[in-house]
Scaffold this motif. Sequence first.
Motif, PDB file in Angstrom:
ATOM      1  N   UNK A  34      63.076  10.595 -28.656  1.00  0.00           N
ATOM      2  CA  UNK A  34      61.697  10.213 -28.336  1.00  0.00           C
ATOM      3  C   UNK A  34      61.695   9.021 -27.397  1.00  0.00           C
ATOM      4  N   UNK A  35      60.529   8.702 -26.873  1.00  0.00           N
ATOM      5  CA  UNK A  35      60.387   7.477 -26.079  1.00  0.00           C
ATOM      6  C   UNK A  35      59.516   6.459 -26.812  1.00  0.00           C
ATOM      7  N   UNK A  36      59.543   6.525 -28.152  1.00  0.00           N
ATOM      8  CA  UNK A  36      58.827   5.539 -28.964  1.00  0.00           C
ATOM      9  C   UNK A  36      59.613   4.240 -29.096  1.00  0.00           C
ATOM     10  N   UNK A  37      60.929   4.345 -29.094  1.00  0.00           N
ATOM     11  CA  UNK A  37      61.795   3.183 -29.227  1.00  0.00           C
ATOM     12  C   UNK A  37      63.139   3.524 -28.614  1.00  0.00           C
ATOM     13  N   UNK A  38      63.925   2.491 -28.279  1.00  0.00           N
ATOM     14  CA  UNK A  38      65.241   2.707 -27.703  1.00  0.00           C
ATOM     15  C   UNK A  38      65.198   2.785 -26.203  1.00  0.00           C
ATOM     16  N   UNK A  39      65.826   3.830 -25.640  1.00  0.00           N
ATOM     17  CA  UNK A  39      65.920   3.956 -24.190  1.00  0.00           C
ATOM     18  C   UNK A  39      65.473   5.318 -23.676  1.00  0.00           C
ATOM     19  N   UNK A  40      65.260   6.268 -24.595  1.00  0.00           N
ATOM     20  CA  UNK A  40      64.975   7.639 -24.174  1.00  0.00           C
ATOM     21  C   UNK A  40      66.222   8.496 -24.149  1.00  0.00           C
ATOM     22  N   UNK A  41      67.398   7.872 -24.361  1.00  0.00           N
ATOM     23  CA  UNK A  41      68.659   8.594 -24.495  1.00  0.00           C
ATOM     24  C   UNK A  41      69.285   8.191 -25.832  1.00  0.00           C
ATOM     25  N   UNK A  42      69.904   9.157 -26.499  1.00  0.00           N
ATOM     26  CA  UNK A  42      70.472   8.889 -27.823  1.00  0.00           C
ATOM     27  C   UNK A  42      71.974   9.129 -27.805  1.00  0.00           C
ATOM     28  N   UNK A  43      72.687   8.065 -28.154  1.00  0.00           N
ATOM     29  CA  UNK A  43      74.141   8.156 -28.367  1.00  0.00           C
ATOM     30  C   UNK A  43      74.402   9.138 -29.502  1.00  0.00           C
ATOM     31  N   UNK A  44      75.273  10.105 -29.261  1.00  0.00           N
ATOM     32  CA  UNK A  44      75.464  11.199 -30.193  1.00  0.00           C
ATOM     33  C   UNK A  44      76.903  11.228 -30.690  1.00  0.00           C
ATOM     34  N   UNK A  45      77.051  10.933 -31.997  1.00  0.00           N
ATOM     35  CA  UNK A  45      78.362  10.995 -32.657  1.00  0.00           C
ATOM     36  C   UNK A  45      78.229  11.987 -33.802  1.00  0.00           C
ATOM     37  N   UNK A  46      78.567  13.243 -33.586  1.00  0.00           N
ATOM     38  CA  UNK A  46      78.278  14.293 -34.579  1.00  0.00           C
ATOM     39  C   UNK A  46      78.938  14.062 -35.934  1.00  0.00           C
ATOM     40  N   UNK A  47      79.925  13.208 -36.006  1.00  0.00           N
ATOM     41  CA  UNK A  47      80.571  12.932 -37.292  1.00  0.00           C
ATOM     42  C   UNK A  47      79.836  11.859 -38.089  1.00  0.00           C
ATOM     43  N   UNK A  48      78.787  11.282 -37.495  1.00  0.00           N
ATOM     44  CA  UNK A  48      78.140  10.142 -38.160  1.00  0.00           C
ATOM     45  C   UNK A  48      76.618  10.185 -38.104  1.00  0.00           C
ATOM     46  N   UNK A  49      76.046  11.345 -37.915  1.00  0.00           N
ATOM     47  CA  UNK A  49      74.591  11.438 -37.915  1.00  0.00           C
ATOM     48  C   UNK A  49      74.125  12.860 -38.138  1.00  0.00           C
TER      49      UNK A  49
END
Length: 981
Positions: free
Chosen positions: A356-371
Motif C-alpha cells: 500500500x501507499x499508506x505507510x513506508x515507501x510503496x515497495x515492500x522488502x520481501x523475505x519469504x522465510x520471515x513473513x
Amino acid sequence: MCADTPEQTLDYKDTLNLPKTDFPMRAGLPKREPEWLARWEKIGIYDRLREKEGRPPFTLHDGPPYANGHLHIGHALNKTIKDMIVRSHQMMGRDARYIPGWDCHGLPIEWKIEEQYRAKGKNKDEVNVVDFRQECRKFAEGWVDIQRDEFKRMGITGNWADPYLTMAFHAERVIAEEFMKFLMNGTLYQGSKPVMWSPVEKTALAEAEIEYHDHKSHTIWVPFRIASASSFKELDGCMQTDLLDAKAVIWTTTPWTIPSNKAVAYNPAVEYGLYEVTGTPDECWCAVGDKYLLADKLAEEVLTKARLDSGMYSRVRSVASEELNGLIMHHPFHGLEGANGYWDYDVPMIDGDHVTDDAGTGFVHTAPSHGADDYECFMKRNWLDRMTHNVGEDSEFLPHVPFFAGLQVFDRKGKEGKANPAVIDKLVEAGAIIARGRVTHSYPHSWRSKAPVIFRNTPQWFAAIDRAVGDGQDDYGTTIRERALTSINELVTFTPVSGQNRLRAMMESRPDWVLSRQRAWGVPLTCFTKKGALPTDPDFLLRDEAVNARIAEAFETEGADAWYIDGAKERFLSGIVPPDDYDQVFDILDVWFDSGSTHAFVLRDRADGTEDGIADVYMEGTDQHRGWFHSSLLQACGTKGRAPYRNVVTHGFTLDEKGMKMSKSLGNTIVPEAVIKQYGADVLRLWVAQADYTNDQRIGPEILKGTADSYRRLRNTMRFMLGSLADFTEADRVEPADMPELERWVLHRLAELDHVVRDGYGRFDFQEVFQALFNFATTDLSAFYFDIRKDTLYCDGDTSNRRAARTVLDILFHRLTTWLAPILVFTMEEVWLERFPGEDSSVHLVDIPATPADWLDEPLAAKWAKVRKVRRVVTSALEIQRREKVIGASLEAAPVVHVRAPEVLSALKTVNFADISITSDVTLTADPLPNEAFRLPDVEGVGVVFEKAEGEKCQRCWKILPDVGSHTHAGTCKRCDEALG
C-alpha cells in the motif's frame, strides 16, 4: 365486655399472625456455604440426577482450563455461566450433564518445570525426556486437585469424581488416534513456511498463543539497485532505460530479515515516480544524482527522513507499473567483500496486493522465510525452492550466513540481541541505507513468556484445510474449510450472534493448521518418515493401520510416554516394515489439537457422553474464537466431518470498575477466593447473573457492594415468604378460581414470568432472567403485593382471603426457589430446607414446576395496571404528608381520589382500594380535580386530596376506623374483634 373497660389497654401483638421463621436475615454465606457443599457431596446430588429416567440429554462440553495455577476472576465468570446453563436445563426437564476437564499438556506446564530447573541451575536438555514428562504430569496432577476444590467452592456442579484429563492414558490414545486420522486421510503434510516462533520458549506458536504489545523497533530505508529488466517499454515515443540508474527504496522494522531478502514487491494500483537528488546537506547518506523509485504519496516523507528538504530533489517522471514488472535488482549486500558471493543473486520485482501507499515507501522488502504475505507471494509463483534457512531456533543467524553468524535477534530472556544493529552497520558500510530510526508499534509476543516472537521458516507439520479429506464424510463439504464454513453457517447457533461472523471470517482466511511443536510434554505426532524420501514423495509418510493399532494399544496402557522409551521405533514397526528404513517423529502436537480432540474421548467414548459425539453447548471467552472453538471445529471437521457442537456461547473479559484490564502491577485484580471469603460464592454468582456476560464485565469493591445489596433485598423477600408460610398445609390451599383478584393477578404475573424464565434460560440469557425475577420480587411483591397483604396475613383470622394469600405465597415459593436455584445455588437450598428439611431433601433435585396456561389473564392484568397507576398517585401524595410530618403512617389517611376516566373509576370501585393504598379509608369520586389535588405528570386524569382518617386507632391492626371501641374486644375494629373470637 364494654369498649370502655380496662381491656382497652391490652397489647394485642401476641394475637397477630406474625411471621415465624428461623431463616436469618444475615446470610453468613462464607461460613455456611461449605456445609451445603459437604451435604451435596454426601447426598450425591449429581449422581442422583442422572438416575431420573426418560429425560432428553443435554450436554455442555467443558473447555479445559490449564492445570497450572490458582483460579482468577475470569475462571469464576466462565465456570459460573456454565453451571447456570447446566442447572437451568436440568431443572427444565433435561438430563443435563457436565464433565469438567483439564488441559494438562503443552507449554504452560512445561514452562513451569523449566522455571524450576533454571532456579536450580539445571538444564532441561540434560534430563531424560520420560523423567521430565513425569515431572510435568505430577505438576499438573497437583493443580488439578487444587483447581477442582476451588471450582467446587463456587458451587459448580458436575462429575467432579471423574473429570476428563488430556493426560489420562485413554485420552492420550484418542488424541494420537485422531492425529492418525489426519495421517491416513491425506491432509497431513510436512512443509516449510514461516511460523511465529518464540526464541525464549524455542517452539512454534499458534495465533491463539499470541498477544500484541507495544515494542520499540529499528526502522530503516534501504535502496535496492536496479540491475536489469526483462524488457523496457516504449513510453512517449522513447525507450525508458533511465531506470537502470535508479534504486527502489524499501522500509522495514525488521532489519534482521534483510539478509534473507529474495524480492521487492510493488502494487500496480499505486502511483510511482522517479525522484532525483539535486543537493544534499552534511551527514547525509544520499548523493547528488541518486535516483529513487518511490510511491508518490510517500516520496516527500521518505526523502525528508533521508534529511533532504524540498529543494534538494526533483520528480523526474511518473513510472508505470508495466515498467516495474520484470525489473531485476541487486541485493543490498551484492558484491560485498567477504561475503563470498552469498548475496550475489537476482532480486526480482514482483506485484503484491498487500503493498500500500499508506505507510513506508510503496515497495515492500520481501523475505519469504520471515513473513506471511511474503511467503504467499512466493507460494503462488511456485518459488518455494527460493526459501532461506538463515535463522535458528534461538533466533540466531546460522553458521553459513556471512558476517552475522551466531548473532541473535532476541536473547533467551526476550531482550534485543545484536542482529539488528549488526545488519544496520553492514548496510551503512555497503552504502545501502538512506535513513534509519526507531518506532514504537504493536508487535506479537508470546502470551506465556511475554517475550517478542519472530517469523521464522522452519520445517513443520501441517493439516491442509483446502485439500480433499479422503474419509467419505462429505455431507457438509469435501475439505476441512468447506465443512467448517457449512457448520458455522448452517449447523451452529451463536450467542451472541456476532460470534458467527467472527469465527466465519477467521475460517475463511486462515492458512493451513500448524500441528507440530518442538517441545517435550504432550502427545507426540505418532508418525514415521521414509529415510531419504522428500516430503513431496508419495511414500514419505508411513501409512499403516497395523502400526497405528500398535501405537494406540501401547498408549492405552502406558500413556504417550511409550513413544519416548528406548526401542519404541522397533516396537511399533518390527514385523510390519523394516524399522531402519524409517525415522521417528518426535515433535509434539499443538496443545490446541489436544483440546480440540476432547469431543472424541469425552462426548464419544464416555458412558455419560452423547450418542452422536456432539455437544449441545461449547461455552468460553471471546478469545476462544481463535482458540478452542476454532481448533475443535478444525479437528472435528477433519475427523468426523462437521462441528462437534450445536451452540457456541461466548462471554467477554473481566475488567476493573474503571474498565481497565486487570493487572497485578496495577493492583486492580479481584481474586475469587477473596470475594468468597468476604461475601460468599452466591454474591459472586449473582454478580455474574446481573451482568451482560456477552460483553466485557466490570468488577470491583463498589460493584460487589451493590451486588451484595441486591442479594440482601432478595433474601428479605424469601424470608418474608418463609415467615408467612409457617404451618401452611394442604388444608389451607385455595383454588385459583376462588381467589380474590389480587391473588389471581399474582398468578398471571407468574405465568408471564414462567415464559420469560424458560425462554431466557433456554437462550442462556441469565441477565434477562435475573432482572425479571429481581424486579418482580422487589417491585411486584415486596413493594406491592406483600405490602398490601401484610394486613390480611397478620390480622385476619382463618378467612378465605388469608388462605388465598398463603396459597399464593406457597406457589411463589416453589417457583422463586426453583427459578433462582441455578443462580443462587446455596441460598435457594437454604430457603428450601427451611420448609422441607430432610437428609435427602434438596431444591436441586426438583424441577421448575409447570405453570398452568389458564393463569394468564390479560384483561385482569390490564385492569390492575390501571389500579396500580392510581395507587402510585395516592402513595406519592401520602409520602409528602409523611415527609412534612402531617402523618406518621399511611393508615392515618383517608384520601379523596378524583378519577376522570369512567372505566378507571369503575375498576377502582370493584376492589378494596383502601386496602390497596394501605389507608384506613378512601373516597373515590368522578368530581373534577380540584386545584389543590396532588397529581403525577405521567398519570393523566387522577388527583388526590389528602384527608385524615376519622375514628380511633385499632390497637391490633392500627387502622383508624369509626367503629373501633364498639366491639367485644376493647380497642379493636370489627375485623380484629372477629379474628379474636
